[in-house]
Design an enzyme around this catalytic site. Structure first.
Site, PDB file in Angstrom:
ATOM      1  CG  HIS A   1      -1.966   1.058   1.182  1.00 46.35           C
ATOM      2  ND1 HIS A   1      -1.718   2.358   1.561  1.00 46.35           N
ATOM      3  CD2 HIS A   1      -3.264   1.024   0.796  1.00 46.35           C
ATOM      4  CE1 HIS A   1      -2.814   3.074   1.411  1.00 46.35           C
ATOM      5  NE2 HIS A   1      -3.770   2.287   0.946  1.00 46.35           N
TER       6      HIS A   1
ATOM      7  CD  GLU B   1      -4.018   1.847  -2.892  1.00 45.76           C
ATOM      8  OE1 GLU B   1      -4.931   1.903  -2.067  1.00 45.76           O
ATOM      9  OE2 GLU B   1      -2.818   1.728  -2.594  1.00 45.76           O
TER      10      GLU B   1
END
Length: 243
Positions: free
Chosen positions: A88, A157
C-alpha cells in the site's frame, strides 16, 4: 467483483466486530455474491468465519521472532487469517518500505498460500512527469513479484488521489488499467477516493474488477451501499448478456 475495505488505523476491536456483523447481515439479507474483503487495524483483527474475508493490512515475513512492533504468521494464524495487503502507498511512502522488502514479504506469504492484494501506484510528481515516466515508475513496483500467482489481486492506487477527494478521469482509469492488464491476468482493483457517489461509475469501467476503498468505507452503511452497487451492476451486465 471484489469490494475491499481498508480500515487503516481506525475502529477499535469492538467497533470492528460491530462493523463486520453489520456488513455480514447486509450481505446475507441482500444475497450479495461479490467477494468482500475487510482489512481492520492490526489490534482489531478478529476470527470471522462467514462471507466476509478478513485480512491483515501488514505483517512481517516471519512466523514469529524478535521483530518489535510487528506481527507475523503466528499471530495471523490465531485468527485464521489468510489474506494480506502488501505494498500500500502508505507503507511505501510513509513507512518507507522498499521494493526489496515488499518482495520478501510477498514471497513469504505466497509460500503460505495467502490471498495477496498487492498495491501499485504513483505520486502526483510522477504523474505530472508524463505517461511514459509514470508507467516506468509503476512497472518497477512489479519487479520481483510473481504476477502469475494464482491468489494474487492487484490494486492500482494513484497516490495523489487517496483521501484527497480527487480521482483520475474515467478515461485515465481505463487507459492505465488496460496497460496494467498486460502485466498480470490477476483481478485488478481501483483505489483512490472511491466513495458511494462514484463507486458504480468506477466499477462499470473497462478493466476494473473491483475497488479498494479507504476512508469512505469506515461507515458500515456506506460500505454496504458499495457492495450493493456492485451487485446491481453485475446483475445489469448479466441481464444485458442474456437479452
Amino acid at each position: 467483483m471484489i469490494i475491499a475495505a481498508n480500515l487503516k488505523t481506525n475502529l477499535t476491536r469492538a467497533k470492528t466486530i460491530s462493523y463486520l456483523n453489520k456488513v455480514e447481515r447486509f450481505i446475507e439479507k441482500n444475497s450479495i455474491t461479490q467477494e468482500v474483503l475487510v482489512f481492520p487495524a492490526t489490534s482489531s483483527l478478529v476470527k470471522h468465519q462467514a462471507g466476509i474475508k478478513v485480512g491483515a493490512q501488514n505483517a512481517y515475513p516471519a512466523i514469529n521472532g524478535a521483530f518489535t512492533g510487528e506481527i507475523g504468521y503466528e499471530q495471523l494464524e490465531e485468527f485464521e487469517i489468510k489474506t494480506i495487503l502488501i505494498g500500500h502507498s502508505e507503507r511505501r511512502h510513509v513507512m518507507g518500505e522498499t521494493q526489496e522488502e515488499l518482495v520478501k514479504k510477498f514471497n513469504f506469504y505466497k509460500e503460505l498460500g495467502f490471498r495477496i492484494v498487492y498495491c501499485v501506484g504513483e505520486p502526483l510528481s510522477v504523474r505530472e512527469s508524463g505517461h511514459d515516466k509514470m508507467m516506468e515508475y509503476i512497472s518497477r513496483q512489479y519487479e520481483g513479484i510473481d504476477v502469475m500467482y494464482k491468489n494474487l489481486i492487484v490494486a492500482y492506487e494513484p497516490v495523489w488521489a487517496i483521501g484527497s477527494g480527487l480521482t483520475p478521469t474515467p478515461e485515465d482509469i481505463v487507459t492505465i488499467h488496460k496497460e496494467l492488464k498486460t502485466k498480470s491476468t490477476a483481478p485488478l482493483l481501483y483505489g483512490g477516493s472511491v466513495k458511494v457517489t462514484n463507486v458504480q461509475e468506477v466499477l462499470s469501467l473497462d478493466g476494473v474488477d473491483g475497488v479498494l476503498v479507504g476512508s469512505a468505507a469506515l461507515y458500515a452503511e456506506h460500505f454496504c451501499s458499495m457492495c450493493e452497487s456492485a451487485q446491481l451492476l453485475e446483475k445489469k451486465i448479466n441481464n444485458k448478456k442474456e437479452s
